[in-house]
Design an enzyme around this catalytic site. Structure first.
Site, PDB file in Angstrom:
ATOM      1  N   THR A 199       0.886  -1.148   0.000  1.00  0.00           N
ATOM      2  CA  THR A 199       0.000   0.000   0.000  1.00  0.00           C
ATOM      3  C   THR A 199       0.921   1.193   0.000  1.00  0.00           C
ATOM      4  OG1 THR A 199      -2.011   0.905   0.933  1.00  0.00           O
ATOM      5  CG2 THR A 199      -0.244   0.510   2.469  1.00  0.00           C
ATOM      6  N   CYS A 233       4.562   1.803  -8.362  1.00  0.00           N
ATOM      7  CA  CYS A 233       4.528   0.644  -7.471  1.00  0.00           C
ATOM      8  C   CYS A 233       3.376  -0.278  -7.860  1.00  0.00           C
ATOM      9  CB  CYS A 233       4.377   1.108  -6.019  1.00  0.00           C
ATOM     10  SG  CYS A 233       4.212  -0.256  -4.850  1.00  0.00           S
ATOM     11  N   GLY A 275       1.405   5.365  -7.370  1.00  0.00           N
ATOM     12  CA  GLY A 275       0.547   4.416  -8.068  1.00  0.00           C
ATOM     13  C   GLY A 275       1.035   4.091  -9.466  1.00  0.00           C
ATOM     14  N   THR A 289       0.329  -0.534  -5.430  1.00  0.00           N
ATOM     15  CA  THR A 289      -0.391   0.704  -5.130  1.00  0.00           C
ATOM     16  C   THR A 289      -1.294   1.042  -6.310  1.00  0.00           C
ATOM     17  OG1 THR A 289       1.466   1.497  -3.801  1.00  0.00           O
ATOM     18  CG2 THR A 289      -0.094   3.162  -4.568  1.00  0.00           C
TER      19      THR A 289
END
Length: 178
Positions: free
Chosen positions: A7, A165, A162, A168
């Site tokens: 996350t 990763c 985002g 994410t």
């Protein structure tokens, strides 16, 4: 059993404003299990923002304990964080929990780790989770070179994380205290 991954949680404090945001992806191995998890919340009468990264069940367990510590210490964020970190480090069952928390109120932001660390981030910017390094680097660059609000910096930092990763996503939840 496979580990839950990732996350990104990021917090930015600028002046008397703070924003805390996170993405919504929960991954088990190479499968996205959920895209809309809520990993950023308001607790203690909406006066404290908290975001968590790590094992979801572990994080919820810690979140419940942290909220109880806040109640016990009348909302004193630092004292509640130190007490949680002490318990986390010394309790056999808690030591097995794998999660990290960022907590922020009107004046303080803290990172709380399972090693018993309670960290006050430099420059009012911190991030945790698999995309944390990307988000923190982006937030620092934006804070140093723009006049964006903390919320705008958090939003853009999560967007960048985002993009970089795989753990994410772009489903963001951002909370602020002004």
């Amino acid at each position: 059993m496979e580990q839950f991954h990732g996350t990104t949680i990021v917090s930015v404090r600028r002046g008397d404003k703070v924003a805390l945001g996170g993405d919504g992806q929960v991954t088990l191995g190479n499968i996205v299990m959920k895209g809309g998890a809520r990993k950023v919340r308001r607790i203690y009468n909406n006066q404290v923002l908290v975001g968590f990264a790590g094992g979801t069940a572990d994080a919820f367990s810690l979140l419940d304990r942290f909220e109880a510590k806040l109640e016990k210490h009348q909302g004193n964020l630092t004292r509640a964080a130190v007490e949680l970190a002490k318990d986390w480090r010394t309790d056999r069952m808690l030591r097995r929990l794998e999660a990290m928390l960022i907590a922020a109120d009107a004046t303080t932001t803290l990172v709380i780790t399972g090693n018993g660390d309670v960290l006050d981030p430099e420059g009012g910017i911190c991030a945790i989770g698999s995309g944390g390094a990307y988000a923190q680097a982006a937030a620092r660059a934006l804070a140093e070179n723009t006049e964006l609000s903390p919320r705008e910096i958090v939003e853009k930092s999560l967007e960048i994380a985002g993009d970089m990763c795989i753990y994410t996503n772009h489903n963001r939840i951002i909370e602020t205290i002004e």
